[in-house]
Design a protein around this motif. Sequence first.
Motif, PDB file in Angstrom:
ATOM      1  N   TYR A   1       4.103  11.414   9.989  1.00 48.98           N
ATOM      2  CA  TYR A   1       3.267  10.236   9.782  1.00 48.98           C
ATOM      3  C   TYR A   1       1.818  10.630  10.042  1.00 48.98           C
ATOM      4  O   TYR A   1       1.520  11.298  11.033  1.00 48.98           O
ATOM      5  N   LEU A   2       0.919  10.221   9.146  1.00 49.83           N
ATOM      6  CA  LEU A   2      -0.509  10.547   9.282  1.00 49.83           C
ATOM      7  C   LEU A   2      -1.354   9.300   9.101  1.00 49.83           C
ATOM      8  O   LEU A   2      -0.967   8.398   8.352  1.00 49.83           O
ATOM      9  N   GLU A   3      -2.521   9.286   9.710  1.00 47.90           N
ATOM     10  CA  GLU A   3      -3.533   8.266   9.434  1.00 47.90           C
ATOM     11  C   GLU A   3      -4.813   8.999   9.068  1.00 47.90           C
ATOM     12  O   GLU A   3      -5.263   9.885   9.797  1.00 47.90           O
ATOM     13  N   LEU A   4      -5.381   8.648   7.905  1.00 48.16           N
ATOM     14  CA  LEU A   4      -6.578   9.315   7.401  1.00 48.16           C
ATOM     15  C   LEU A   4      -7.701   8.307   7.194  1.00 48.16           C
ATOM     16  O   LEU A   4      -7.455   7.153   6.846  1.00 48.16           O
ATOM     17  N   ASN A   5      -8.923   8.772   7.381  1.00 49.65           N
ATOM     18  CA  ASN A   5     -10.101   7.940   7.159  1.00 49.65           C
ATOM     19  C   ASN A   5     -10.410   7.809   5.673  1.00 49.65           C
ATOM     20  O   ASN A   5      -9.883   8.551   4.844  1.00 49.65           O
ATOM     21  N   LYS A   6     -11.322   6.927   5.374  1.00 44.68           N
ATOM     22  CA  LYS A   6     -11.796   6.696   4.012  1.00 44.68           C
ATOM     23  C   LYS A   6     -12.492   7.944   3.471  1.00 44.68           C
ATOM     24  O   LYS A   6     -13.073   8.718   4.228  1.00 44.68           O
ATOM     25  N   ASP A   7     -12.411   8.122   2.160  1.00 43.40           N
ATOM     26  CA  ASP A   7     -13.112   9.174   1.406  1.00 43.40           C
ATOM     27  C   ASP A   7     -12.593  10.592   1.640  1.00 43.40           C
ATOM     28  O   ASP A   7     -13.314  11.555   1.400  1.00 43.40           O
ATOM     29  N   LEU A   8     -11.353  10.741   2.060  1.00 44.16           N
ATOM     30  CA  LEU A   8     -10.752  12.060   2.181  1.00 44.16           C
ATOM     31  C   LEU A   8      -9.870  12.334   0.967  1.00 44.16           C
ATOM     32  O   LEU A   8      -9.263  11.420   0.407  1.00 44.16           O
ATOM     33  N   PHE A   9      -9.789  13.592   0.564  1.00 44.76           N
ATOM     34  CA  PHE A   9      -8.978  13.979  -0.593  1.00 44.76           C
ATOM     35  C   PHE A   9      -7.600  14.438  -0.137  1.00 44.76           C
ATOM     36  O   PHE A   9      -7.489  15.360   0.670  1.00 44.76           O
ATOM     37  N   LEU A  10      -6.565  13.797  -0.678  1.00 46.22           N
ATOM     38  CA  LEU A  10      -5.186  14.225  -0.426  1.00 46.22           C
ATOM     39  C   LEU A  10      -4.805  15.342  -1.374  1.00 46.22           C
ATOM     40  O   LEU A  10      -4.124  16.284  -0.993  1.00 46.22           O
ATOM     41  N   LEU A  11      -5.216  15.199  -2.629  1.00 41.68           N
ATOM     42  CA  LEU A  11      -4.977  16.220  -3.644  1.00 41.68           C
ATOM     43  C   LEU A  11      -6.300  16.545  -4.314  1.00 41.68           C
ATOM     44  O   LEU A  11      -7.116  15.658  -4.545  1.00 41.68           O
ATOM     45  N   ASN A  12      -6.484  17.802  -4.605  1.00 39.65           N
ATOM     46  CA  ASN A  12      -7.655  18.247  -5.356  1.00 39.65           C
ATOM     47  C   ASN A  12      -7.177  18.782  -6.694  1.00 39.65           C
ATOM     48  O   ASN A  12      -6.235  19.586  -6.747  1.00 39.65           O
ATOM     49  N   GLN A  13      -7.820  18.336  -7.747  1.00 41.74           N
ATOM     50  CA  GLN A  13      -7.428  18.725  -9.101  1.00 41.74           C
ATOM     51  C   GLN A  13      -7.421  20.241  -9.249  1.00 41.74           C
ATOM     52  O   GLN A  13      -8.312  20.929  -8.775  1.00 41.74           O
ATOM     53  N   ASP A  14      -6.382  20.747  -9.917  1.00 44.13           N
ATOM     54  CA  ASP A  14      -6.201  22.173 -10.207  1.00 44.13           C
ATOM     55  C   ASP A  14      -5.987  23.023  -8.960  1.00 44.13           C
ATOM     56  O   ASP A  14      -6.182  24.238  -8.995  1.00 44.13           O
ATOM     57  N   LYS A  15      -5.575  22.421  -7.866  1.00 45.43           N
ATOM     58  CA  LYS A  15      -5.279  23.146  -6.621  1.00 45.43           C
ATOM     59  C   LYS A  15      -3.790  23.017  -6.307  1.00 45.43           C
ATOM     60  O   LYS A  15      -3.110  22.093  -6.751  1.00 45.43           O
ATOM     61  N   ALA A  16      -3.297  23.936  -5.499  1.00 46.87           N
ATOM     62  CA  ALA A  16      -1.887  23.931  -5.104  1.00 46.87           C
ATOM     63  C   ALA A  16      -1.557  22.680  -4.290  1.00 46.87           C
ATOM     64  O   ALA A  16      -2.392  22.175  -3.537  1.00 46.87           O
ATOM     65  N   VAL A  17      -0.331  22.196  -4.457  1.00 45.11           N
ATOM     66  CA  VAL A  17       0.154  21.035  -3.715  1.00 45.11           C
ATOM     67  C   VAL A  17       1.281  21.509  -2.806  1.00 45.11           C
ATOM     68  O   VAL A  17       2.250  22.100  -3.268  1.00 45.11           O
ATOM     69  N   HIS A  18       1.128  21.242  -1.499  1.00 46.12           N
ATOM     70  CA  HIS A  18       2.107  21.719  -0.523  1.00 46.12           C
ATOM     71  C   HIS A  18       2.931  20.597   0.103  1.00 46.12           C
ATOM     72  O   HIS A  18       3.852  20.862   0.866  1.00 46.12           O
TER      73      HIS A  18
ATOM     74  N   LEU B   1      -7.547   6.862 -13.148  1.00 49.65           N
ATOM     75  CA  LEU B   1      -6.241   6.508 -13.719  1.00 49.65           C
ATOM     76  C   LEU B   1      -5.670   5.238 -13.114  1.00 49.65           C
ATOM     77  O   LEU B   1      -5.216   4.354 -13.826  1.00 49.65           O
ATOM     78  N   GLU B   2      -5.644   5.200 -11.779  1.00 53.23           N
ATOM     79  CA  GLU B   2      -4.975   4.090 -11.123  1.00 53.23           C
ATOM     80  C   GLU B   2      -5.339   4.023  -9.649  1.00 53.23           C
ATOM     81  O   GLU B   2      -5.885   4.964  -9.086  1.00 53.23           O
TER      82      GLU B   2
ATOM     83  N   ASP C   1       6.461  22.055  -9.792  1.00 50.02           N
ATOM     84  CA  ASP C   1       5.948  23.188  -9.023  1.00 50.02           C
ATOM     85  C   ASP C   1       4.641  23.691  -9.652  1.00 50.02           C
ATOM     86  O   ASP C   1       4.481  24.864  -9.984  1.00 50.02           O
ATOM     87  N   SER C   2       3.716  22.748  -9.832  1.00 56.36           N
ATOM     88  CA  SER C   2       2.466  23.047 -10.518  1.00 56.36           C
ATOM     89  C   SER C   2       1.265  22.659  -9.654  1.00 56.36           C
ATOM     90  O   SER C   2       1.410  22.022  -8.610  1.00 56.36           O
ATOM     91  N   TYR C   3       0.095  23.040 -10.133  1.00 55.89           N
ATOM     92  CA  TYR C   3      -1.142  22.605  -9.494  1.00 55.89           C
ATOM     93  C   TYR C   3      -1.351  21.127  -9.761  1.00 55.89           C
ATOM     94  O   TYR C   3      -0.763  20.558 -10.672  1.00 55.89           O
ATOM     95  N   SER C   4      -2.245  20.529  -8.982  1.00 56.78           N
ATOM     96  CA  SER C   4      -2.494  19.094  -9.097  1.00 56.78           C
ATOM     97  C   SER C   4      -3.176  18.741 -10.416  1.00 56.78           C
ATOM     98  O   SER C   4      -4.198  19.316 -10.771  1.00 56.78           O
ATOM     99  N   LEU C   5      -2.618  17.770 -11.101  1.00 52.74           N
ATOM    100  CA  LEU C   5      -3.170  17.252 -12.348  1.00 52.74           C
ATOM    101  C   LEU C   5      -4.451  16.468 -12.082  1.00 52.74           C
ATOM    102  O   LEU C   5      -5.380  16.479 -12.881  1.00 52.74           O
ATOM    103  N   ALA C   6      -4.508  15.787 -10.950  1.00 53.90           N
ATOM    104  CA  ALA C   6      -5.606  14.865 -10.661  1.00 53.90           C
ATOM    105  C   ALA C   6      -6.083  15.064  -9.226  1.00 53.90           C
ATOM    106  O   ALA C   6      -5.513  15.836  -8.470  1.00 53.90           O
ATOM    107  N   GLU C   7      -7.134  14.295  -8.885  1.00 54.51           N
ATOM    108  CA  GLU C   7      -7.546  14.255  -7.496  1.00 54.51           C
ATOM    109  C   GLU C   7      -7.208  12.876  -6.958  1.00 54.51           C
ATOM    110  O   GLU C   7      -7.307  11.876  -7.672  1.00 54.51           O
ATOM    111  N   VAL C   8      -6.765  12.846  -5.709  1.00 52.51           N
ATOM    112  CA  VAL C   8      -6.414  11.587  -5.066  1.00 52.51           C
ATOM    113  C   VAL C   8      -7.237  11.480  -3.801  1.00 52.51           C
ATOM    114  O   VAL C   8      -7.216  12.383  -2.953  1.00 52.51           O
ATOM    115  N   GLN C   9      -7.975  10.369  -3.691  1.00 55.28           N
ATOM    116  CA  GLN C   9      -8.903  10.169  -2.591  1.00 55.28           C
ATOM    117  C   GLN C   9      -8.627   8.828  -1.913  1.00 55.28           C
ATOM    118  O   GLN C   9      -8.334   7.838  -2.586  1.00 55.28           O
TER     119      GLN C   9
END
Length: 190
Positions: free
Chosen positions: A27-44, A68-69, A85-93
């Motif tokens: 379980y995590l709590e994150l502040n505003k404006d942080l990136f969970l996924l960065n486009q074209d980067k590995a997802v772990h 997108l949404e 098993d691919s790099y991130s399609l999008a960025e999620v913030q």
Amino acid sequence: MILQNDKLLAYISRLLNTGEESKRLSYLELNKDLFLLNQDKAVHAVYIIKDGICRCSIKQTNQKSYLLEFLGRGEIIGEIEAILDSYSLAEVQTMSTVALFKLDKTYFQQLMRQDPEFNELVVASLAIRLINTALKAAFQQTNTTEVTLQRLLLLLKQEQIRLPKNDLANYLGITVRTLNRSLNRLNESI
């Protein structure tokens, strides 16, 4: 407007309460404006939102973004990349303080293979997103910018969300300049 998935959230909450999965599910709590996924980067890891809102956007080669949404409670992030098993399609913030469940990517893949209920919930989530994306695209393609903007502004008002003009423009796939012209035309018609 903001996607939500209470069934998946309930499933993950039950899984976390068993205590057996604490090393692979956290379980995590994150502040505003942080990136969970960065486009074209590995997802772990794969994330499921407990509370808060994230925005999912794709940055084009010309550095323009298309929003997108908006993802809310129970929505899953990183599942497509984990499945393929691919790099991130999008960025999620994060757009607000966000509480999340984090699943290790290999654990997510194991659940997809071995747990029919989890697999069904993820597939249903993907299908709902596909439907929503198709409906959004069809509406935007068959209506004027003003009609689409008017509908978006109504939805934002109902959800009590304020978005900066840049996000509004990115969601509609238009420039801020075009957005301003459309806002002016809407105000003139009222």
